[in-house]
Design a protein around this motif. Structure first.
Motif, PDB file in Angstrom:
ATOM      1  N   SER A 174       9.716 -16.056  20.290  1.00 28.10           N
ATOM      2  CA  SER A 174       8.600 -16.166  19.596  1.00 28.10           C
ATOM      3  C   SER A 174       7.868 -17.355  20.024  1.00 28.10           C
ATOM      4  CB  SER A 174       8.372 -15.855  18.134  1.00 28.10           C
ATOM      5  OG  SER A 174       9.072 -14.525  17.831  1.00 28.10           O
ATOM      6  N   LEU A 175       8.614 -18.373  19.932  1.00 27.65           N
ATOM      7  CA  LEU A 175       8.274 -19.636  20.222  1.00 27.65           C
ATOM      8  C   LEU A 175       7.503 -19.943  21.645  1.00 27.65           C
ATOM      9  CD1 LEU A 175      10.409 -22.058  18.095  1.00 27.65           C
ATOM     10  CD2 LEU A 175       8.139 -21.305  17.442  1.00 27.65           C
ATOM     11  N   THR A 176       8.383 -19.058  22.505  1.00 28.72           N
ATOM     12  CA  THR A 176       8.104 -19.286  23.969  1.00 28.72           C
ATOM     13  C   THR A 176       6.924 -18.390  24.068  1.00 28.72           C
ATOM     14  OG1 THR A 176      10.483 -19.429  24.454  1.00 28.72           O
ATOM     15  CG2 THR A 176       8.965 -18.901  26.303  1.00 28.72           C
ATOM     16  N   VAL A 177       6.726 -17.441  23.546  1.00 27.35           N
ATOM     17  CA  VAL A 177       5.527 -16.778  23.945  1.00 27.35           C
ATOM     18  C   VAL A 177       4.386 -17.274  23.260  1.00 27.35           C
ATOM     19  CG1 VAL A 177       4.327 -14.582  23.121  1.00 27.35           C
ATOM     20  CG2 VAL A 177       6.458 -14.593  23.758  1.00 27.35           C
ATOM     21  N   ALA A 178       4.342 -17.945  22.197  1.00 26.04           N
ATOM     22  CA  ALA A 178       3.301 -18.693  21.616  1.00 26.04           C
ATOM     23  C   ALA A 178       2.951 -20.050  22.325  1.00 26.04           C
ATOM     24  CB  ALA A 178       3.506 -19.277  20.184  1.00 26.04           C
ATOM     25  N   SER A 179       4.152 -20.648  23.067  1.00 21.74           N
ATOM     26  CA  SER A 179       3.615 -21.947  23.981  1.00 21.74           C
ATOM     27  C   SER A 179       2.898 -21.484  25.199  1.00 21.74           C
ATOM     28  CB  SER A 179       4.995 -22.540  24.110  1.00 21.74           C
ATOM     29  OG  SER A 179       5.897 -21.730  25.061  1.00 21.74           O
ATOM     30  N   LEU A 180       3.393 -20.218  25.588  1.00 17.52           N
ATOM     31  CA  LEU A 180       2.677 -19.690  26.838  1.00 17.52           C
ATOM     32  C   LEU A 180       1.316 -19.381  26.609  1.00 17.52           C
ATOM     33  CD1 LEU A 180       5.289 -17.706  28.698  1.00 17.52           C
ATOM     34  CD2 LEU A 180       4.553 -19.679  29.343  1.00 17.52           C
ATOM     35  N   PHE A 224       6.073   3.148  31.334  1.00 21.54           N
ATOM     36  CA  PHE A 224       7.205   3.668  32.264  1.00 21.54           C
ATOM     37  C   PHE A 224       8.514   3.433  31.726  1.00 21.54           C
ATOM     38  CE2 PHE A 224       4.015   2.686  35.630  1.00 21.54           C
ATOM     39  CZ  PHE A 224       3.623   3.857  35.647  1.00 21.54           C
ATOM     40  N   GLY A 225       8.492   3.639  30.126  1.00 25.71           N
ATOM     41  CA  GLY A 225       9.782   3.450  29.495  1.00 25.71           C
ATOM     42  C   GLY A 225      10.129   2.038  29.157  1.00 25.71           C
ATOM     43  N   PHE A 226       9.479   1.121  29.429  1.00 27.74           N
ATOM     44  CA  PHE A 226       9.749  -0.166  29.126  1.00 27.74           C
ATOM     45  C   PHE A 226       8.572  -0.593  27.700  1.00 27.74           C
ATOM     46  CE2 PHE A 226       8.904  -4.891  29.032  1.00 27.74           C
ATOM     47  CZ  PHE A 226      10.400  -5.159  29.114  1.00 27.74           C
ATOM     48  N   ASP A 227       9.362  -1.064  26.814  1.00 27.99           N
ATOM     49  CA  ASP A 227       8.586  -1.192  25.508  1.00 27.99           C
ATOM     50  C   ASP A 227       8.096  -2.788  25.586  1.00 27.99           C
ATOM     51  OD1 ASP A 227       7.196  -1.497  23.043  1.00 27.99           O
ATOM     52  OD2 ASP A 227       9.175  -1.164  21.823  1.00 27.99           O
ATOM     53  N   PHE A 228       6.443  -2.979  25.877  1.00 30.78           N
ATOM     54  CA  PHE A 228       6.080  -4.311  25.879  1.00 30.78           C
ATOM     55  C   PHE A 228       5.723  -4.983  24.495  1.00 30.78           C
ATOM     56  CE2 PHE A 228       4.987  -2.744  30.250  1.00 30.78           C
ATOM     57  CZ  PHE A 228       5.407  -4.005  30.847  1.00 30.78           C
ATOM     58  N   SER A 229       6.048  -4.143  23.543  1.00 28.49           N
ATOM     59  CA  SER A 229       5.872  -4.539  22.101  1.00 28.49           C
ATOM     60  C   SER A 229       6.717  -5.513  21.613  1.00 28.49           C
ATOM     61  CB  SER A 229       5.588  -3.434  21.201  1.00 28.49           C
ATOM     62  OG  SER A 229       6.850  -2.694  21.113  1.00 28.49           O
ATOM     63  N   THR A 230       8.008  -5.487  22.303  1.00 28.52           N
ATOM     64  CA  THR A 230       9.054  -6.450  21.975  1.00 28.52           C
ATOM     65  C   THR A 230       8.980  -7.910  22.541  1.00 28.52           C
ATOM     66  OG1 THR A 230      10.305  -5.983  24.263  1.00 28.52           O
ATOM     67  CG2 THR A 230      10.797  -4.604  22.401  1.00 28.52           C
ATOM     68  N   LYS A 231       9.630  -8.861  21.895  1.00 29.96           N
ATOM     69  CA  LYS A 231       9.375 -10.019  22.237  1.00 29.96           C
ATOM     70  C   LYS A 231       9.549 -10.503  23.559  1.00 29.96           C
ATOM     71  CE  LYS A 231       8.666 -11.491  17.888  1.00 29.96           C
ATOM     72  NZ  LYS A 231       7.337 -11.875  17.431  1.00 29.96           N
ATOM     73  N   THR A 232      10.576  -9.807  24.318  1.00 31.27           N
ATOM     74  CA  THR A 232      10.759  -9.797  25.846  1.00 31.27           C
ATOM     75  C   THR A 232       9.523  -9.341  26.542  1.00 31.27           C
ATOM     76  OG1 THR A 232      13.099  -9.919  25.611  1.00 31.27           O
ATOM     77  CG2 THR A 232      12.348  -9.387  27.701  1.00 31.27           C
ATOM     78  N   GLY A 247       6.472  -8.970  25.418  1.00 34.55           N
ATOM     79  CA  GLY A 247       5.403  -9.759  25.319  1.00 34.55           C
ATOM     80  C   GLY A 247       5.381 -11.022  26.154  1.00 34.55           C
ATOM     81  N   TYR A 248       6.595 -11.554  26.250  1.00 35.23           N
ATOM     82  CA  TYR A 248       6.852 -12.910  27.123  1.00 35.23           C
ATOM     83  C   TYR A 248       6.389 -12.610  28.527  1.00 35.23           C
ATOM     84  CZ  TYR A 248       9.559 -15.808  29.980  1.00 35.23           C
ATOM     85  OH  TYR A 248       9.936 -16.802  31.029  1.00 35.23           O
ATOM     86  N   LEU A 249       6.884 -11.211  28.868  1.00 35.98           N
ATOM     87  CA  LEU A 249       6.551 -10.734  30.427  1.00 35.98           C
ATOM     88  C   LEU A 249       5.185 -10.669  30.749  1.00 35.98           C
ATOM     89  CD1 LEU A 249       9.451  -8.673  31.162  1.00 35.98           C
ATOM     90  CD2 LEU A 249       9.378 -10.737  31.979  1.00 35.98           C
ATOM     91  N   VAL A 250       4.414 -10.429  29.574  1.00 38.03           N
ATOM     92  CA  VAL A 250       2.954 -10.029  29.951  1.00 38.03           C
ATOM     93  C   VAL A 250       2.160 -11.366  29.713  1.00 38.03           C
ATOM     94  CG1 VAL A 250       0.842  -9.142  28.505  1.00 38.03           C
ATOM     95  CG2 VAL A 250       2.997  -7.685  28.566  1.00 38.03           C
ATOM     96  N   ILE A 251       2.606 -12.264  28.820  1.00 35.53           N
ATOM     97  CA  ILE A 251       1.852 -13.482  28.837  1.00 35.53           C
ATOM     98  C   ILE A 251       2.148 -14.311  29.965  1.00 35.53           C
ATOM     99  CG2 ILE A 251       3.515 -14.595  27.368  1.00 35.53           C
ATOM    100  CD1 ILE A 251      -0.375 -15.022  27.615  1.00 35.53           C
ATOM    101  N   LEU A 252       3.217 -14.280  30.541  1.00 36.07           N
ATOM    102  CA  LEU A 252       3.854 -15.146  31.677  1.00 36.07           C
ATOM    103  C   LEU A 252       3.003 -14.521  33.035  1.00 36.07           C
ATOM    104  CD1 LEU A 252       5.654 -16.968  33.196  1.00 36.07           C
ATOM    105  CD2 LEU A 252       7.367 -15.032  33.258  1.00 36.07           C
ATOM    106  N   THR A 253       3.010 -13.255  32.911  1.00 37.75           N
ATOM    107  CA  THR A 253       2.234 -12.711  34.024  1.00 37.75           C
ATOM    108  C   THR A 253       0.598 -13.305  34.219  1.00 37.75           C
ATOM    109  OG1 THR A 253       3.713 -10.974  34.230  1.00 37.75           O
ATOM    110  CG2 THR A 253       1.497 -10.668  35.636  1.00 37.75           C
TER     111      THR A 253
END
Length: 319
Positions: free
Chosen positions: A30-36, A148-156, A158-164
């Motif tokens: 969560s902190l990593t997502v917030a920092s990004l 496509f079966g991947f849940d973007f609502s998880t912390k991981t 969300g991290y992949l979305v904001i990183l992209t």
């Protein structure tokens, strides 16, 4: 080839290594997502300040507008989340058009004018209770979808979305800076009169930079709304969304592309993981002290300091 290989390694670490190492720790993720999230706004701010030559204290206006519009498009219109996020970014562009009269101003006057606009948008969000929910805000905002079966609502996820998003912003910044537009912007910093004489439309360039910076910030704000699932005006338009990215960008080196990104991650994680435990109240004062120290030690920021030391070591090794 070395640069391409290094880029590939960095991307592999970011997209695979970080989720594998940190993904099991929801708090740290969560902190990593917030920092990004801070990094995305810091990069947008740096783009406007470095290329556009305009210092803004009101990016929280774009952040808040993007947050609310994306949330409302999903809640009241029924849009899917990702198109709604794009709509949030575009709505921030529309909001920036209301700020065009401020482009006549320069330096601190422009910065203060944008700050005033941010307060106006916060008041509008509070008073338009029939749409925004007023001071009570909006609750139960849908999270990121499953694709496509991947849940973007998880912390991981969300991290992949904001990183992209942040990496796409950085790539756009890179190509813009190397383009003829970037050359014209740098020339405009030296002398607006000279660039005007050779046919450069300074007002149009400034407008485009403001709109691009607003779009980036609004898109990040829209992402954040679907991560926290709740909005109210004092949060969405909080000055934190303007001040912390500025601190991060200057600390890391706002004249580089990597500086705001590194600065945001370092500043936010240090603040949340260390300073907050040492000083539960007033811990952000230390950030101000660190910023002053960095400006004195290395006015160009943390990344410039690191590269400077690296060059010295290389020169010493070669001697």
């Amino acid at each position: 080839m070395n640069r391409i290989a290094l880029t590939g390694i960095v991307l592999l670490v970011l997209y695979v290594g970080v989720p594998l190492v940190v993904g099991h720790d929801l708090y740290l993720m969560s902190l990593t997502v917030a920092s990004l999230t801070i990094a995305g706004v810091a990069l947008a701010w740096a783009l406007l300040g470095n290329l556009g030559g305009m210092v803004s204290f009101g990016h929280n206006a774009f952040f808040g507008v993007g947050s609310y519009v994306s949330a409302l498009l999903v809640l009241k219109v029924g849009w899917p989340v990702f198109p709604a996020m794009l709509g949030g970014g575009l709505s921030a562009v529309v909001a920036s058009l209301a700020m065009l009269p401020a482009l006549r101003l320069k330096g601190p006057y422009f910065a203060l004018a944008i700050l005033a606009y941010a307060q106006i948008f916060r008041i509008l969000a509070t008073e338009m209770s029939g749409v925004t929910g007023g001071s009570g805000g909006l609750s139960s905002i849908p999270g990121l979808p499953k694709v496509f079966g991947f849940d973007f609502s998880t912390k991981t996820g969300g991290y992949l979305v904001i990183l992209t998003l942040v990496l796409v912003f950085a790539l756009a910044y890179y190509f813009l800076r190397r383009s003829y537009v970037g050359l014209a912007l740098r020339a405009m910093h030296e002398s607006e009169d000279a660039t005007r004489v050779v046919g450069v439309n300074n007002a149009m360039l400034k407008t485009c930079m403001l709109m691009l910076s607003a779009f980036m910030t609004g898109l990040v704000g829209a992402f954040n709304a679907h991560i926290i699932n709740f909005l109210e005006p004092d949060y969405a338009f909080n000055a934190t969304w303007a001040v912390v990215p500025i601190i991060a960008a200057i600390f890391g080196g706002y004249r580089t592309i990597t500086g705001p990104l590194v600065g945001a991650v370092v500043v936010y994680l240090v603040d949340q993981l260390f300073l907050k435990d040492i000083l539960p109240t007033g811990h952000q004062i230390v950030l101000g002290v660190l910023l002053v120290g960095m400006i004195i030690l290395s006015p160009a920021g943390l990344t410039a300091l690191v590269f400077k030391k690296r060059k010295k070591r290389d020169a010493y090794a070669a001697s």
